[in-house]
Design an enzyme around this catalytic site. Structure first.
Site, PDB file in Angstrom:
ATOM      1  N   GLU A   1      24.664 -20.965   7.975  1.00  0.00           N
ATOM      2  CA  GLU A   1      25.576 -20.615   8.838  1.00  0.00           C
ATOM      3  C   GLU A   1      24.293 -20.814  10.067  1.00  0.00           C
ATOM      4  OE1 GLU A   1      28.379 -19.577   9.688  1.00  0.00           O
ATOM      5  OE2 GLU A   1      29.201 -18.180   7.685  1.00  0.00           O
TER       6      GLU A   1
ATOM      7  N   CYS B   1      28.120  -9.068   8.240  1.00  0.00           N
ATOM      8  CA  CYS B   1      27.291 -10.490   7.588  1.00  0.00           C
ATOM      9  C   CYS B   1      26.613 -10.897   8.910  1.00  0.00           C
ATOM     10  CB  CYS B   1      28.094 -11.708   6.468  1.00  0.00           C
ATOM     11  SG  CYS B   1      28.641 -11.151   5.027  1.00  0.00           S
TER      12      CYS B   1
ATOM     13  N   HIS C   1      26.921 -17.890   4.070  1.00  0.00           N
ATOM     14  CA  HIS C   1      28.521 -17.429   3.621  1.00  0.00           C
ATOM     15  C   HIS C   1      28.359 -18.767   1.779  1.00  0.00           C
ATOM     16  CE1 HIS C   1      29.678 -15.225   6.861  1.00  0.00           C
ATOM     17  NE2 HIS C   1      29.969 -14.305   5.034  1.00  0.00           N
TER      18      HIS C   1
HETATM   19  N1  PCA Z   1      31.078  -9.963   3.753  1.00  0.00           N
HETATM   20  C1  PCA Z   1      31.520  -9.763   5.081  1.00  0.00           C
HETATM   21  C2  PCA Z   1      30.354  -8.395   4.948  1.00  0.00           C
HETATM   22  C3  PCA Z   1      29.772  -8.408   3.420  1.00  0.00           C
HETATM   23  C4  PCA Z   1      29.910  -9.599   3.020  1.00  0.00           C
HETATM   24  O1  PCA Z   1      29.905 -10.222   1.624  1.00  0.00           O
HETATM   25  C5  PCA Z   1      31.149 -10.818   5.843  1.00  0.00           C
HETATM   26  O2  PCA Z   1      31.378 -12.042   5.983  1.00  0.00           O
HETATM   27  O3  PCA Z   1      30.761 -10.580   7.091  1.00  0.00           O
END
Ligand code: PCA
Length: 208
Positions: free
Chosen positions: A78, A141, A165
């Protein structure tokens, strides 16, 4: 060097979260550097406090936080974290925010302190799907990512850190009606380890 690597607990009705499943598969030492692993609760309010404690306690050189992004078709470092909490579902503590700042009076956004383009190039060179993402959403996240970058900006300027991610794992999509992109957990772990090697390499280059 010491590197903290976190993944999240399952949420939203899932029984696993591929981000932490992948973290568990990482070695404890990479190129002589200690990897400190932690599972984060999917809670806007608890995970930043936990990360703050981990960083104060372990004094890491780098922090890489990972999370699941359903529907993503690649490993996605990100680029940015925004100062916004807004969820279409509650977190695992039952908390749901609408249009709230992560840190009142904080800047609108922080940019990553990870070598995201180099990570993506390394992933693609290894034949793994990777692209830079410009939105980590507005759920937990992004909240953790913003806290991490705020902490680096205000307290730990030498620490490298940021958020990545990962897509669903194959076991998660097996019983879903919709066809969704997924990767084997082992493959996700391999991708994360490539990102960590890239980070170590870039920190080494910077110190020369
Ligand atoms: N993904 C979520 C919260 C926890 C996770 O693994 C997110 O993208 O916010």
């Amino acid at each position: 060097m010491r590197i903290i690597v976190t993944g999240f607990a399952p949420f939203g009705g899932e029984t696993v979260n591929p981000s932490y499943e992948a973290v568990k598969l990482l070695p404890d030492i990479i190129e002589g550097h200690q990897i400190i692993k932690l599972e984060m609760p999917v809670s806007y309010d608890v995970c930043p406090a936990l990360l703050e404690w981990m960083v104060a306690h372990y004094r890491p050189d780098a922090v890489v936080c990972l999370g699941q992004a359903s529907g993503r078709t690649a490993i996605t470092p990100e680029y940015v974290a925004i100062n916004l909490k807004h969820g279409s579902i509650p977190d695992n503590s039952g908390v749901r925010y609408a249009d709230q700042p992560v840190i009142p009076d904080g800047p609108a956004a922080y940019f990553t302190k990870l070598p995201v383009r180099r990570m993506v190039a390394a992933l693609q060179a290894a034949g793994l799907p990777g692209f830079v993402s410009y939105s980590a959403g507005t759920f937990v996240c992004n909240c953790l990512s913003y806290h991490l970058l705020h902490m680096i900006d205000t307290k730990y300027p030498t620490v490298k850190g940021g958020f990545i991610h990962v897509p669903y794992s194959t076991e998660q999509v097996k019983n879903k009606c919709l066809k969704m992109f997924a990767m084997e957990t082992e493959e996700i772990a391999k991708a994360v380890s490539i990102c960590l090697h890239t980070l170590i390499e870039s920190m080494r280059d910077a110190s020369q």
